[in-house]
Motif scaffolding. Structure first.
Motif, PDB file in Angstrom:
ATOM      1  N   SER A 184       0.160  -4.831  13.664  1.00  0.00           N
ATOM      2  CA  SER A 184       0.234  -4.921  15.153  1.00  0.00           C
ATOM      3  C   SER A 184       0.080  -3.298  15.920  1.00  0.00           C
ATOM      4  CB  SER A 184       1.571  -5.416  15.974  1.00  0.00           C
ATOM      5  OG  SER A 184       2.571  -4.506  15.318  1.00  0.00           O
ATOM      6  N   LEU A 185       0.213  -2.344  14.877  1.00  0.00           N
ATOM      7  CA  LEU A 185      -0.066  -1.029  15.565  1.00  0.00           C
ATOM      8  C   LEU A 185      -1.386  -0.364  15.031  1.00  0.00           C
ATOM      9  CD1 LEU A 185       2.574  -0.722  16.636  1.00  0.00           C
ATOM     10  CD2 LEU A 185       3.020   1.174  15.149  1.00  0.00           C
ATOM     11  N   PHE A 186      -1.864  -0.976  14.026  1.00  0.00           N
ATOM     12  CA  PHE A 186      -3.445  -0.622  13.623  1.00  0.00           C
ATOM     13  C   PHE A 186      -4.419  -1.694  13.534  1.00  0.00           C
ATOM     14  CE2 PHE A 186      -0.048   2.173  11.918  1.00  0.00           C
ATOM     15  CZ  PHE A 186      -0.227   3.421  12.428  1.00  0.00           C
ATOM     16  N   ASN A 187      -3.862  -2.932  13.582  1.00  0.00           N
ATOM     17  CA  ASN A 187      -4.727  -3.995  13.640  1.00  0.00           C
ATOM     18  C   ASN A 187      -5.880  -4.009  12.576  1.00  0.00           C
ATOM     19  OD1 ASN A 187      -6.962  -3.115  15.303  1.00  0.00           O
ATOM     20  ND2 ASN A 187      -5.483  -3.482  17.016  1.00  0.00           N
ATOM     21  N   GLY A 188      -5.582  -3.515  11.468  1.00  0.00           N
ATOM     22  CA  GLY A 188      -6.326  -3.462  10.530  1.00  0.00           C
ATOM     23  C   GLY A 188      -5.931  -3.597   9.060  1.00  0.00           C
ATOM     24  N   SER A 189      -6.311  -3.113   7.994  1.00  0.00           N
ATOM     25  CA  SER A 189      -5.787  -3.092   6.620  1.00  0.00           C
ATOM     26  C   SER A 189      -4.493  -2.263   6.658  1.00  0.00           C
ATOM     27  CB  SER A 189      -6.877  -2.554   5.909  1.00  0.00           C
ATOM     28  OG  SER A 189      -7.123  -1.368   5.937  1.00  0.00           O
TER      29      SER A 189
ATOM     30  N   GLU B  54      10.802  10.998  18.022  1.00  0.00           N
ATOM     31  CA  GLU B  54      10.444  11.536  16.646  1.00  0.00           C
ATOM     32  C   GLU B  54       9.365  11.159  15.820  1.00  0.00           C
ATOM     33  OE1 GLU B  54      13.583  13.161  14.023  1.00  0.00           O
ATOM     34  OE2 GLU B  54      15.035  12.286  15.425  1.00  0.00           O
ATOM     35  N   ASP B  55       8.512  12.138  15.316  1.00  0.00           N
ATOM     36  CA  ASP B  55       7.189  11.612  14.620  1.00  0.00           C
ATOM     37  C   ASP B  55       7.394  11.376  13.217  1.00  0.00           C
ATOM     38  OD1 ASP B  55       6.114  12.349  17.132  1.00  0.00           O
ATOM     39  OD2 ASP B  55       5.218  14.162  16.367  1.00  0.00           O
ATOM     40  N   PHE B  56       6.937  10.418  12.747  1.00  0.00           N
ATOM     41  CA  PHE B  56       7.227   9.966  11.271  1.00  0.00           C
ATOM     42  C   PHE B  56       5.603   9.750  10.791  1.00  0.00           C
ATOM     43  CE2 PHE B  56      11.524   9.335  12.398  1.00  0.00           C
ATOM     44  CZ  PHE B  56      12.194   9.448  11.565  1.00  0.00           C
ATOM     45  N   TYR B  57       5.608  10.079   9.523  1.00  0.00           N
ATOM     46  CA  TYR B  57       4.368   9.686   8.707  1.00  0.00           C
ATOM     47  C   TYR B  57       4.244   8.703   7.806  1.00  0.00           C
ATOM     48  CZ  TYR B  57       2.540  14.120  10.464  1.00  0.00           C
ATOM     49  OH  TYR B  57       2.169  15.172  11.321  1.00  0.00           O
ATOM     50  N   ILE B  58       3.376   7.640   7.849  1.00  0.00           N
ATOM     51  CA  ILE B  58       3.675   6.107   7.112  1.00  0.00           C
ATOM     52  C   ILE B  58       3.213   6.769   5.644  1.00  0.00           C
ATOM     53  CG2 ILE B  58       2.738   4.009   6.838  1.00  0.00           C
ATOM     54  CD1 ILE B  58       2.539   3.958   9.837  1.00  0.00           C
ATOM     55  N   ILE B  59       4.035   6.402   4.763  1.00  0.00           N
ATOM     56  CA  ILE B  59       3.715   6.616   3.311  1.00  0.00           C
ATOM     57  C   ILE B  59       3.587   5.349   2.588  1.00  0.00           C
ATOM     58  CG2 ILE B  59       4.783   8.819   2.971  1.00  0.00           C
ATOM     59  CD1 ILE B  59       7.286   7.169   1.871  1.00  0.00           C
ATOM     60  N   GLY B  60       4.156   4.248   3.220  1.00  0.00           N
ATOM     61  CA  GLY B  60       4.056   3.157   2.544  1.00  0.00           C
ATOM     62  C   GLY B  60       3.995   1.817   3.127  1.00  0.00           C
ATOM     63  N   VAL B  61       3.556   0.728   2.833  1.00  0.00           N
ATOM     64  CA  VAL B  61       3.490  -0.424   3.691  1.00  0.00           C
ATOM     65  C   VAL B  61       4.062  -1.653   2.639  1.00  0.00           C
ATOM     66  CG1 VAL B  61       2.230  -2.436   5.051  1.00  0.00           C
ATOM     67  CG2 VAL B  61       1.520   0.228   5.057  1.00  0.00           C
ATOM     68  N   TYR B  62       5.302  -2.432   3.056  1.00  0.00           N
ATOM     69  CA  TYR B  62       5.622  -3.436   2.262  1.00  0.00           C
ATOM     70  C   TYR B  62       5.526  -4.763   3.066  1.00  0.00           C
ATOM     71  CZ  TYR B  62       9.773  -3.701   5.459  1.00  0.00           C
ATOM     72  OH  TYR B  62      10.244  -4.162   6.481  1.00  0.00           O
TER      73      TYR B  62
ATOM     74  N   ALA C   8       0.953  -1.335   0.220  1.00  0.00           N
ATOM     75  CA  ALA C   8      -0.125  -0.122   0.221  1.00  0.00           C
ATOM     76  C   ALA C   8       0.699   1.353  -0.095  1.00  0.00           C
ATOM     77  CB  ALA C   8      -0.885  -0.099   1.275  1.00  0.00           C
ATOM     78  N   GLY C   9       0.234   2.408  -0.491  1.00  0.00           N
ATOM     79  CA  GLY C   9       1.217   3.855  -0.567  1.00  0.00           C
ATOM     80  C   GLY C   9       2.165   3.741  -1.500  1.00  0.00           C
ATOM     81  N   ARG C  10       3.260   4.319  -1.216  1.00  0.00           N
ATOM     82  CA  ARG C  10       4.534   4.476  -2.208  1.00  0.00           C
ATOM     83  C   ARG C  10       5.709   4.258  -1.559  1.00  0.00           C
ATOM     84  NH1 ARG C  10       6.977   9.223  -1.124  1.00  0.00           N
ATOM     85  NH2 ARG C  10       5.925  10.860   0.145  1.00  0.00           N
ATOM     86  N   ARG C  11       6.697   4.187  -2.488  1.00  0.00           N
ATOM     87  CA  ARG C  11       8.048   4.013  -1.683  1.00  0.00           C
ATOM     88  C   ARG C  11       8.927   5.294  -1.470  1.00  0.00           C
ATOM     89  NH1 ARG C  11       9.800  -1.122  -3.538  1.00  0.00           N
ATOM     90  NH2 ARG C  11       8.287  -2.041  -5.276  1.00  0.00           N
ATOM     91  N   ILE C  12       9.727   5.311  -0.769  1.00  0.00           N
ATOM     92  CA  ILE C  12      10.519   6.801  -0.375  1.00  0.00           C
ATOM     93  C   ILE C  12      11.279   7.229  -1.808  1.00  0.00           C
ATOM     94  CG2 ILE C  12      12.719   7.494   0.493  1.00  0.00           C
ATOM     95  CD1 ILE C  12      11.698   5.787   3.045  1.00  0.00           C
ATOM     96  N   ASN C  13      10.892   8.408  -2.184  1.00  0.00           N
ATOM     97  CA  ASN C  13      11.496   8.820  -3.178  1.00  0.00           C
ATOM     98  C   ASN C  13      12.512   9.840  -3.104  1.00  0.00           C
ATOM     99  OD1 ASN C  13       9.990  11.240  -2.814  1.00  0.00           O
ATOM    100  ND2 ASN C  13       8.290  10.483  -4.131  1.00  0.00           N
TER     101      ASN C  13
ATOM    102  N   MET D 103       8.476   3.942   5.953  1.00  0.00           N
ATOM    103  CA  MET D 103       7.785   2.773   5.118  1.00  0.00           C
ATOM    104  C   MET D 103       8.022   1.741   6.003  1.00  0.00           C
ATOM    105  SD  MET D 103       9.162   2.334   1.267  1.00  0.00           S
ATOM    106  CE  MET D 103       8.664   0.323   1.144  1.00  0.00           C
ATOM    107  N   VAL D 104       7.055   1.092   6.435  1.00  0.00           N
ATOM    108  CA  VAL D 104       6.957  -0.152   7.334  1.00  0.00           C
ATOM    109  C   VAL D 104       6.331  -1.101   6.861  1.00  0.00           C
ATOM    110  CG1 VAL D 104       6.228   1.521   9.464  1.00  0.00           C
ATOM    111  CG2 VAL D 104       4.485   0.606   8.448  1.00  0.00           C
ATOM    112  N   SER D 105       6.629  -2.440   7.661  1.00  0.00           N
ATOM    113  CA  SER D 105       6.144  -3.800   7.297  1.00  0.00           C
ATOM    114  C   SER D 105       4.804  -3.785   7.470  1.00  0.00           C
ATOM    115  CB  SER D 105       7.088  -4.790   7.937  1.00  0.00           C
ATOM    116  OG  SER D 105       6.723  -4.923   9.218  1.00  0.00           O
ATOM    117  N   ASP D 106       4.071  -4.977   6.832  1.00  0.00           N
ATOM    118  CA  ASP D 106       2.651  -5.217   7.012  1.00  0.00           C
ATOM    119  C   ASP D 106       2.485  -5.779   8.572  1.00  0.00           C
ATOM    120  OD1 ASP D 106       4.192  -7.313   6.391  1.00  0.00           O
ATOM    121  OD2 ASP D 106       2.541  -8.482   5.166  1.00  0.00           O
ATOM    122  N   LYS D 107       3.678  -6.281   9.073  1.00  0.00           N
ATOM    123  CA  LYS D 107       3.429  -6.991  10.396  1.00  0.00           C
ATOM    124  C   LYS D 107       3.265  -5.886  11.419  1.00  0.00           C
ATOM    125  CE  LYS D 107       4.843 -11.377   9.472  1.00  0.00           C
ATOM    126  NZ  LYS D 107       3.999 -12.331  10.285  1.00  0.00           N
TER     127      LYS D 107
END
Lengths: 428, 237
Positions: free
Chosen positions: A179-184, A202-210, A154-159, A171-175
């Protein structure tokens, strides 16, 4: 013609004492079986290693710092690089700079597809509300994914613009998403997570799930799994307050290069001028090819050693066959005398008993191959690899068990052939 | 002895000793002289221990004498190598033993085919001749039975068919009826007479039964390793 009759006679004799034949074959079964089991496991292991190396990329040339004193040991296993070999002594002057990489890219424009850089900033914890997950943080450049086959869910890669703009994206793993959002995976996108690492939040925004791939070499299978999280290289540099350079990177060659190892030598030569004055470090490259080769040679050394031990059991089995053939010949002394009286030549008697011993060993060998393959397949399955049939060792096993039959059958058969017919007929 | 008849067995001063370790050597045969013509039916009688079986082993080329000359069908057996001897046993001599010595776990017909197998005769021919011989001895209907499934008399009939497989000139029978009841023994003797009279085979019968010996053309008596009497039996001729 005579050989067919001999085979029939041999089967008749072996079937008349099934238990005895089976017990005699046991030595051969165990010997051949263990060789085949070992070969099955090692060939499964080899093909699985080859698969996972292929997955990592056959066109990748891993390039990195190599400590000069460690030359010998590095050459011996071919897999250690600056970072792994203890980077406590690496100084700023030793590192590969962006300028060097730009020069490299320019010099080999046609041969280089991408230069992937990944700097690990250490482990950390990703948190969302009360939930948390272990992560290993990797700062990467925009070309990183050319060297590593990562499936984006889902989302995109780091560009490039993320890196240029020092954007706090991750960019985080589906695992982790699970576990953090226990959803899609989609629900994790654009969410803010807190990353605790190196004593800072530090705060980060998730842009992609691999998609997290279970690696052949990863042993961590607990629920509290550590997965890799990717952040822009520029952000990672800020986090560790470092902009010195890199100890390791991966050159992804273009597909039309035939000899990857030749090009890897050219890369080493390119870096030579930068490191001529350096007493501590040099640049060393490694291709998947060379890693695979060193793995293979390790596996084959181990399997040869274990096969040698199994060979001893074959020797014992062969002596067992010889023993039972001696008994059989003594029991059938009158039969031998009768055959000689009916006109059997010494050579026909010899052939008859050698045939019997060869068939005994061959049956043992075939049963051993079946047993060994089953055991090997079970072992490979338990270790988590698919079972591969070691065809070469099956052919060798069949030949080898026949050779045992001839070798250990010859002496008893010859003894039978040399019997005096009159004495043999008198035998009670 | 009539002139002009071919001599098939010629024994001159045959001596056979057994070495039971020095100095215990045991002389079994002390100089045997014997000639047998082609087509004769000769019986060798003697008590057990008289050397009958030792003599038969020498005549059958299964053993060699320590001294003396033995010619079988003009071949000097004492000088012949083992490789050639197996061929002689295969084609010139048919053996019939007291204990039958059929090869176990092998059908009657396969037993009869065995000498032909060693003689390199093709399968179809082997089978045809074996069947023919088994029919002659009255065993065709049981030719697929194994020795374990046959009575003593039946086994001996199969053994005779096997002895005749390569159509040898000489039939050597060592106490062939020794383990049989009188009816079966009679049957076996009739088969020998048939091969002797109808096919002109030379038959050498070793027995300790005087009764059977009187049926044969010549009776050779062996006592303590020496021939003590050779008697032509006019009644049987």
């Amino acid at each position: 013609m005579l050989i067919i009759e001999n085979i029939k006679i041999a089967f008749g004799a072996l079937l008349s004492g099934k238990m005895r034949s089976l017990l005699t074959m046991l030595g051969i079964i165990i010997g051949i079986g263990s060789v085949i089991a070992i070969m099955t496991v090692s060939s499964s292991l080899s093909s699985s290693i080859s698969d996972s190396f292929q997955e990592m990329g056959a066109n990748n040339i891993t390039t990195g710092l190599r400590k000069l004193e460690q030359e010998e040991s590095v050459k011996a296993n071919g897999m250690k690089f600056g970072a792994a070999a203890g980077n406590s002594n690496i100084e700023e002057k030793d590192l590969v700079t962006d300028e060097m990489l730009a020069g490299l890219r320019q010099e080999f424009q046609d041969k280089i597809d991408a230069i992937a850089i990944s700097e690990n900033t250490g482990s950390g914890t990703a948190m969302k509300g009360n939930a948390s997950a272990n992560i290993s943080i990797n700062g990467i450049n925009d070309e990183y994914f050319a060297s590593s086959k990562t499936t984006l869910l889902a989302g995109r890669r780091i560009n490039a613009s993320d890196i240029k703009g020092n954007k706090k994206v991750i960019m985080v793993s589906d695992k982790l998403a699970e576990s953090l959002f226990n959803g899609s995976n989609e629900s994790a996108l654009a969410q803010k997570i807190v990353v605790y690492s190196n004593g800072k939040y530090e705060d980060f925004y998730i842009i992609g799930v691999y998609k997290y791939e279970e690696n052949t070499f990863s042993s961590d299978s607990s629920s509290n799994i550590t997965t890799t999280a990717y952040i822009p290289l520029s952000v990672a540099k800020e986090m560790v307050h470092s902009d010195k350079g890199y100890s390791q990177f991966t050159v992804v060659t273009s597909k039309d290069i035939e000899d990857v190892s030749l090009f890897s030598e050219e890369i080493e030569q390119y870096f030579q001028p930068y490191y001529t004055g350096n007493q501590d470090y040099g640049i060393s490259t490694s291709t998947m090819q060379s890693m695979t080769e060193s793995m293979y040679s390790m596996i084959s050394t181990v399997s040869v050693a274990v096969s040698f031990i199994a060979g001893i059991s074959l020797l014992v089995g062969g002596i067992g066959v010889m023993n039972i053939m001696m008994v059989s010949i003594t029991e059938r002394t009158r039969e031998i005398g009768t055959r000689k009286a009916l006109g059997a030549k010494n050579s026909s008697i010899r052939l008859q008993f050698i045939t019997e011993s060869v068939i005994l060993c061959l049956l043992g060998g075939i049963l051993g191959i079946i047993t060994g393959f089953i055991l090997g397949a079970i072992a490979a399955h338990i270790l988590g690899y698919g079972a591969a049939v070691p065809l070469g060792s099956i052919v060798i096993s069949v030949g080898f068990s026949m050779a045992i039959g001839v070798f250990f059958g010859y002496y008893p058969a010859n003894k039978a052939a040399q019997m005096n017919p009159a004495e043999a007929l008198r035998y009670e | 002895m009539q002139k002009g008849k071919r001599i098939i067995i010629e024994l001159k001063d045959i001596v056979k000793k057994y070495y039971l370790g020095k100095p215990n050597e045991l002389e079994i045969l002390h100089g045997i002289d014997l000639q047998v013509e082609k087509g004769e039916f000769v019986s060798i009688v003697g008590e057990s221990g008289s050397g009958k079986s030792t003599l038969m082993n020498i005549i059958g080329a299964l053993d060699k004498p320590d001294s003396g000359i033995y010619n079988l069908d003009g071949i000097n057996i004492c000088n012949t190598k083992e490789k050639k001897l197996s061929g002689i046993r295969n084609q010139k001599i048919g053996f019939v033993f007291q204990t039958y010595n059929l090869v176990a776990r092998t059908s009657a017909i396969a037993n009869v085919e065995l000498p032909m197998l060693y003689n390199g005769i093709p399968k179809a021919e082997r089978h045809r001749r074996a069947e023919e011989l088994l029919e002659l001895v009255g065993m065709k209907d049981r030719m697929l039975h194994k020795p374990e499934e046959l009575s003593g008399g039946q086994k001996q009939r199969v053994a005779i068919a096997r002895a005749m497989a390569n159509d040898p000139g000489l039939l050597l029978a060592d106490e062939p009826t020794g383990a049989l009841d009188s009816a079966s023994g009679r049957n076996i003797m009739d088969i020998f007479h048939h091969f002797n009279k109808e096919r002109g085979k030379t038959v050498l019968l070793i027995t300790h039964s005087k009764e059977l010996a009187y049926e044969t053309g010549r009776i050779v008596t062996l006592f303590d390793g020496r021939i003590t009497d050779i008697r032509r039996n006019m009644a049987a001729c």
